[in-house]
Design a protein around this motif. Structure first.
Motif, PDB file in Angstrom:
ATOM      1  N   ASP A 239       3.617   5.829  -5.592  1.00 24.21           N
ATOM      2  CA  ASP A 239       3.679   5.894  -7.049  1.00 24.21           C
ATOM      3  C   ASP A 239       2.338   6.273  -7.674  1.00 24.21           C
ATOM      4  OD1 ASP A 239       5.736   5.738  -8.888  1.00 24.21           O
ATOM      5  OD2 ASP A 239       6.175   3.658  -8.462  1.00 24.21           O
ATOM      6  N   TRP A 240       1.308   6.486  -6.857  1.00 23.97           N
ATOM      7  CA  TRP A 240      -0.027   6.830  -7.334  1.00 23.97           C
ATOM      8  C   TRP A 240      -0.571   5.766  -8.289  1.00 23.97           C
ATOM      9  CZ3 TRP A 240      -2.663  11.725  -6.367  1.00 23.97           C
ATOM     10  CH2 TRP A 240      -1.983  12.543  -5.452  1.00 23.97           C
ATOM     11  N   MET A 241      -0.283   4.510  -7.978  1.00 27.68           N
ATOM     12  CA  MET A 241      -0.716   3.404  -8.809  1.00 27.68           C
ATOM     13  C   MET A 241      -1.511   2.415  -7.975  1.00 27.68           C
ATOM     14  SD  MET A 241       2.769   2.938 -11.072  1.00 27.68           S
ATOM     15  CE  MET A 241       2.089   1.717 -12.168  1.00 27.68           C
ATOM     16  N   LEU A 242      -1.904   1.287  -8.582  1.00 26.11           N
ATOM     17  CA  LEU A 242      -2.645   0.252  -7.874  1.00 26.11           C
ATOM     18  C   LEU A 242      -1.722  -0.909  -7.532  1.00 26.11           C
ATOM     19  CD1 LEU A 242      -5.928  -0.010  -9.993  1.00 26.11           C
ATOM     20  CD2 LEU A 242      -5.567   1.298  -7.900  1.00 26.11           C
ATOM     21  N   PRO A 243      -1.864  -1.497  -6.340  1.00 25.31           N
ATOM     22  CA  PRO A 243      -1.104  -2.709  -6.034  1.00 25.31           C
ATOM     23  C   PRO A 243      -1.754  -3.906  -6.718  1.00 25.31           C
ATOM     24  CG  PRO A 243      -2.563  -2.190  -4.207  1.00 25.31           C
ATOM     25  CD  PRO A 243      -2.736  -1.083  -5.220  1.00 25.31           C
ATOM     26  N   THR A 244      -0.967  -4.937  -6.958  1.00 22.64           N
ATOM     27  CA  THR A 244      -1.538  -6.176  -7.494  1.00 22.64           C
ATOM     28  C   THR A 244      -2.104  -7.046  -6.386  1.00 22.64           C
ATOM     29  OG1 THR A 244       0.612  -7.267  -7.344  1.00 22.64           O
ATOM     30  CG2 THR A 244       0.059  -6.209  -9.448  1.00 22.64           C
ATOM     31  N   GLY A 245      -1.555  -6.957  -5.187  1.00 22.06           N
ATOM     32  CA  GLY A 245      -1.974  -7.817  -4.089  1.00 22.06           C
ATOM     33  C   GLY A 245      -3.419  -7.550  -3.680  1.00 22.06           C
TER      34      GLY A 245
ATOM     35  N   VAL B  64       0.838  -1.199   0.000  1.00 24.61           N
ATOM     36  CA  VAL B  64       0.000   0.000   0.000  1.00 24.61           C
ATOM     37  C   VAL B  64       0.875   1.252   0.000  1.00 24.61           C
ATOM     38  CG1 VAL B  64      -1.655   1.356   1.343  1.00 24.61           C
ATOM     39  CG2 VAL B  64      -1.976  -1.106   1.091  1.00 24.61           C
ATOM     40  N   ARG B  65       1.929   1.242   0.797  1.00 31.03           N
ATOM     41  CA  ARG B  65       2.838   2.399   0.846  1.00 31.03           C
ATOM     42  C   ARG B  65       3.481   2.636  -0.522  1.00 31.03           C
ATOM     43  NH1 ARG B  65       6.550   1.158   6.017  1.00 31.03           N
ATOM     44  NH2 ARG B  65       7.596   3.078   5.319  1.00 31.03           N
ATOM     45  N   LEU B  66       3.903   1.564  -1.183  1.00 29.08           N
ATOM     46  CA  LEU B  66       4.518   1.714  -2.494  1.00 29.08           C
ATOM     47  C   LEU B  66       3.502   2.196  -3.527  1.00 29.08           C
ATOM     48  CD1 LEU B  66       6.699  -1.528  -2.516  1.00 29.08           C
ATOM     49  CD2 LEU B  66       7.520   0.824  -2.308  1.00 29.08           C
TER      50      LEU B  66
ATOM     51  N   LEU C  26      -5.005  -4.109  -2.089  1.00 27.87           N
ATOM     52  CA  LEU C  26      -6.022  -3.419  -2.883  1.00 27.87           C
ATOM     53  C   LEU C  26      -7.293  -3.168  -2.077  1.00 27.87           C
ATOM     54  CD1 LEU C  26      -6.430  -2.358  -5.786  1.00 27.87           C
ATOM     55  CD2 LEU C  26      -7.462  -4.565  -6.343  1.00 27.87           C
ATOM     56  N   ALA C  27      -7.521  -3.985  -1.053  1.00 31.52           N
ATOM     57  CA  ALA C  27      -8.714  -3.810  -0.215  1.00 31.52           C
ATOM     58  C   ALA C  27      -8.534  -2.746   0.856  1.00 31.52           C
ATOM     59  CB  ALA C  27      -9.076  -5.142   0.443  1.00 31.52           C
ATOM     60  N   ASP C  28      -7.344  -2.182   0.976  1.00 28.32           N
ATOM     61  CA  ASP C  28      -7.089  -1.192   2.010  1.00 28.32           C
ATOM     62  C   ASP C  28      -7.985   0.041   1.789  1.00 28.32           C
ATOM     63  OD1 ASP C  28      -5.605   1.216   3.265  1.00 28.32           O
ATOM     64  OD2 ASP C  28      -4.512  -0.503   4.052  1.00 28.32           O
ATOM     65  N   PRO C  29      -8.608   0.543   2.854  1.00 25.31           N
ATOM     66  CA  PRO C  29      -9.494   1.714   2.703  1.00 25.31           C
ATOM     67  C   PRO C  29      -8.809   2.932   2.092  1.00 25.31           C
ATOM     68  CG  PRO C  29      -9.801   0.682   4.859  1.00 25.31           C
ATOM     69  CD  PRO C  29      -8.637  -0.003   4.226  1.00 25.31           C
TER      70      PRO C  29
ATOM     71  N   TRP D 243      -9.187   7.509  -6.361  1.00 23.88           N
ATOM     72  CA  TRP D 243      -8.669   6.204  -5.934  1.00 23.88           C
ATOM     73  C   TRP D 243      -9.726   5.106  -6.104  1.00 23.88           C
ATOM     74  CZ3 TRP D 243      -3.853   4.774  -5.437  1.00 23.88           C
ATOM     75  CH2 TRP D 243      -2.873   5.698  -5.066  1.00 23.88           C
ATOM     76  N   ALA D 244     -10.950   5.376  -5.717  1.00 20.81           N
ATOM     77  CA  ALA D 244     -11.991   4.352  -5.779  1.00 20.81           C
ATOM     78  C   ALA D 244     -12.274   3.922  -7.216  1.00 20.81           C
ATOM     79  CB  ALA D 244     -13.272   4.871  -5.111  1.00 20.81           C
ATOM     80  N   THR D 245     -12.266   4.876  -8.147  1.00 22.35           N
ATOM     81  CA  THR D 245     -12.494   4.532  -9.553  1.00 22.35           C
ATOM     82  C   THR D 245     -11.395   3.614 -10.067  1.00 22.35           C
ATOM     83  OG1 THR D 245     -13.648   6.621  -9.969  1.00 22.35           O
ATOM     84  CG2 THR D 245     -12.746   5.465 -11.888  1.00 22.35           C
ATOM     85  N   GLY D 246     -10.150   3.947  -9.746  1.00 28.50           N
ATOM     86  CA  GLY D 246      -9.050   3.095 -10.173  1.00 28.50           C
ATOM     87  C   GLY D 246      -9.132   1.707  -9.573  1.00 28.50           C
ATOM     88  N   ALA D 247      -9.431   1.627  -8.275  1.00 25.65           N
ATOM     89  CA  ALA D 247      -9.514   0.325  -7.614  1.00 25.65           C
ATOM     90  C   ALA D 247     -10.613  -0.532  -8.225  1.00 25.65           C
ATOM     91  CB  ALA D 247      -9.743   0.516  -6.119  1.00 25.65           C
ATOM     92  N   ALA D 248     -11.700   0.111  -8.656  1.00 28.37           N
ATOM     93  CA  ALA D 248     -12.797  -0.638  -9.260  1.00 28.37           C
ATOM     94  C   ALA D 248     -12.411  -1.226 -10.615  1.00 28.37           C
ATOM     95  CB  ALA D 248     -14.015   0.273  -9.421  1.00 28.37           C
ATOM     96  N   LEU D 249     -11.384  -0.682 -11.247  1.00 27.08           N
ATOM     97  CA  LEU D 249     -10.939  -1.192 -12.551  1.00 27.08           C
ATOM     98  C   LEU D 249     -10.008  -2.382 -12.427  1.00 27.08           C
ATOM     99  CD1 LEU D 249     -10.173   2.197 -14.367  1.00 27.08           C
ATOM    100  CD2 LEU D 249     -12.255   0.819 -14.530  1.00 27.08           C
TER     101      LEU D 249
END
Length: 460
Positions: free
Chosen positions: A375-381, A369-371, A385-388, A397-403
Motif C-alpha cells: 500500500d506504500w504506507m507505514l505500518p503501525t507495529g 511489512v508486506r501489507l 517499522l524497524a524492518d530495513p 521510505w526513510a523520510t516517512g519512517a522517521a515521521l
C-alpha cells in the motif's frame, strides 16, 4: 444463511400400503410397543432437523469472510497472497477474500450490519468506526487480541480505535499515512533553498519563504490540493500546536480556537492571496489532479499523502527527479494527525476467536511489512517499522519512517457528530476561507460557533 454450513434435514414420512377392505374395520388399539416405536420415530425426526455438530464431517470447517479495501494492484496481491497462505496452513478455518471499496464502505457496512450480513473481518479506517462502535456493530477486541499484538502497536495508535466510557477497542490500527512534501529535485537545487530533513525540518515561516523562492514565471512554489480541506487542515495543524477539538473534564467534546489553529489556514491563505506562491486553481483538486502539473514543472512542491509515491513512480515521465521532504514543523514539532487503516470483527460473527487468530496472522511483523509495502504506507507495529526495507532512502521510505514517531490520532478521531460538522460546517467554511470569500475571524466563528451547536446534539 450467509455461511456455508451443511444442515441435514430428515423428515419422517408415513407410508401406507395394502388393499382396502370392502367394509372399514375398526382400528386396533395401539400397543405399548407401537407407542414406543412412534416416540423413537419422533425423536429421530427431531434429531435429524438439528444442525450437525461443528466438529463432525464437513462442519468442522469454519468459514470466515474478510472484506478488504485494498485497491492498488500490489496491495490486492499482498492481501490475496496472505489469505491463500492462511488457508493452506489452516484447513479447519477457511477465509474468503471479499473486495470492498473505499468510496462506498460506510453505507455498505451499515446496510450489511442492519441486515445481519456483515463480513467477519472488516477493513476500514479508524475515523469511520465511531458510529459502528457506539451502535454495537463491532466486537470489543480487548479479550480477543494476542498479547504480542497489543504490545507491538504503540498506545497512540490504539487511541484511534478506542471508544466509549468503557474504553472498548473496536479495531486494530495497522497502516498509517503521514502527509509529506513531494518536491521537484532539480527545482529545489536550482533555487538554493535549504533542503529540510526530519531532523531539521522547515518551520511554517521557512516553508512559506521557500515557496516564494521556488516561484517563477509560469511556476508556483507549491500546489495545495484541498478538495477535502478539513482533514489536511486539522491534521497538519497539530504541528503548529493547534487541535481545535478538546475534551472537557466530563468527557464531552468541545471546539475551541487557539493561536495554533490559525497557523496552517493562515499560511495557505497567504501563499495563495499575498505571496502568489501557491496556485488557487488547485484548491478544488484532489491529489492526483495535481500530478500532471507537478511532472510538467508547473508546481515545485505538492503536499500529499505518503502513498502517492506509487502514482509518481508509475506516472512520472522518464528522467523526472523527485524527492520526499518532511512537512513543516511548529510548536508541536513534526506531530500530525492520522486516521490509520484498521481491521475489526463484526459483533454478530459466531467465530470471533477464529477471526482474531486470522487478524493476528495478517498483522505479524513480517506480514505487516508486506501489507505496508503493498500500500506504500507505514505500518503501525514497531517491529515492522524497524524492518530495513522500510528504512531505505530509496523512494522516500526513510523520510516517512522517521515521521512515524510524531503521528497522533486525528484531532476529531472519536468525536461523535464530527461527520456532520465536517459535511455541514467545516468543508464549506474552509473552502470559502481559502478562496478569499471570508476572513479568519469569520472562519473561527463558523468552525467554533456552528460546530459546537452540532456537537451538542450528540452529547445530550
Amino acid at each position: 444463511m450467509r455461511r456455508s454450513r451443511s444442515r441435514s434435514r430428515s423428515r419422517s414420512r408415513e407410508r401406507r400400503t395394502g388393499t382396502p377392505a370392502p367394509f372399514p374395520a375398526p382400528a386396533p388399539a395401539p400397543t405399548l410397543v407401537r407407542v414406543w416405536a412412534l416416540v423413537l420415530v419422533l425423536l429421530a425426526a427431531l434429531a435429524g432437523g438439528c444442525s450437525a455438530p461443528r466438529d463432525a464431517g464437513s462442519d468442522a470447517v469454519v468459514r470466515l469472510r474478510f472484506q478488504s479495501l485494498a485497491w492498488q494492484k500490489e496491495s490486492v496481491d499482498a492481501n490475496k497472497a496472505l489469505v491463500a497462505e492462511w488457508n493452506a496452513a489452516h484447513p479447519e478455518v477457511q477465509v474468503q477474500y471479499v473486495q470492498g471499496s473505499w468510496s462506498s464502505v460506510h453505507d455498505q457496512l451499515l446496510t450489511s450490519f442492519e441486515g445481519g450480513e456483515a463480513p467477519d473481518v472488516i477493513h476500514d479506517a479508524s475515523d469511520d468506526l465511531a458510529d459502528f462502535a457506539y451502535g454495537g456493530y463491532l466486537a470489543d477486541l480487548r479479550p480477543l487480541l494476542s498479547e504480542r499484538l497489543k504490545a507491538d502497536i504503540p498506545a497512540a495508535s490504539w487511541e484511534t480505535v478506542t471508544f466509549g466510557p468503557g474504553g472498548g477497542v473496536y479495531g486494530v490500527p495497522f497502516l498509517q499515512e503521514p502527509r509529506v512534501l513531494m518536491a521537484n529535485t532539480d527545482l529545489l537545487r536550482a533555487s538554493g533553498v535549504r533542503i529540510p530533513t526530519p531532523e531539521a525540518p522547515w518551520s511554517w515561516e521557512e516553508f512559506r519563504s521557500a515557496a516564494r523562492q521556488l516561484t517563477a514565471e509560469g511556476r508556483y512554489g507549491v500546489a495545495w490540493p484541498l478538495k477535502d480541506p478539513v482533514s489536511a487542515t486539522l491534521n497538519l495543524g497539530l504541528s503548529a500546536g493547534g487541535r481545535l477539538f478538546h475534551r472537557d473534564a466530563d468527557g464531552k467534546a468541545a471546539i475551541r480556537w487557539s493561536e495554533g489553529d490559525a497557523v496552517v489556514p493562515a499560511t495557505i491563505r497567504a501563499q495563495t492571496e499575498t505571496d502568489r506562491s501557491a496556485s488557487r486553481a488547485t484548491l478544488g483538486m484532489g491529489g492526483s489532479d495535481t500530478l500532471p502539473g507537478f511532472f510538467g514543472g508547473r508546481y515545485a512542491m505538492v503536499p500529499l499523502g505518503f502513498s502517492y509515491r506509487q502514482q509518481i513512480v508509475r506516472q512520472a515521465p522518464p528522467g523526472f527527479a523527485w524527492q520526499v521532504l518532511p512537512p513543516p514543523a511548529g510548536a508541536g514539532g513534526l506531530a500530525q494527525g492520522v486516521s490509520p487503516q484498521t481491521l475489526s470483527i463484526a459483533q454478530d460473527s459466531p467465530y470471533k476467536k477464529e477471526a482474531a487468530a486470522f487478524v493476528d496472522f495478517l498483522l505479524s511483523p513480517a506480514n505487516m511489512v508486506r501489507l505496508a509495502r503493498g500500500d506504500w504506507m507505514l505500518p503501525t507495529g514497531t517491529q515492522a517499522l524497524a524492518d530495513p526495507a522500510l528504512r531505505t532512502p530509496e523512494l522516500g521510505w526513510a523520510t516517512g519512517a522517521a515521521l512515524a514517531a510524531g503521528l497522533r490520532p486525528a484531532p476529531a478521531q472519536s468525536v461523535r457528530g464530527y461527520p456532520e460538522w465536517k459535511d455541514k460546517v467545516a468543508t464549506s467554511a474552509l473552502q470559502e476561507f481559502y478562496s478569499g470569500a471570508i476572513d479568519l475571524a469569520e472562519l473561527e466563528k463558523r468552525l467554533v460557533g456552528d460546530g459546537n451547536r452540532v456537537l451538542a446534539r450528540y452529547q445530550r
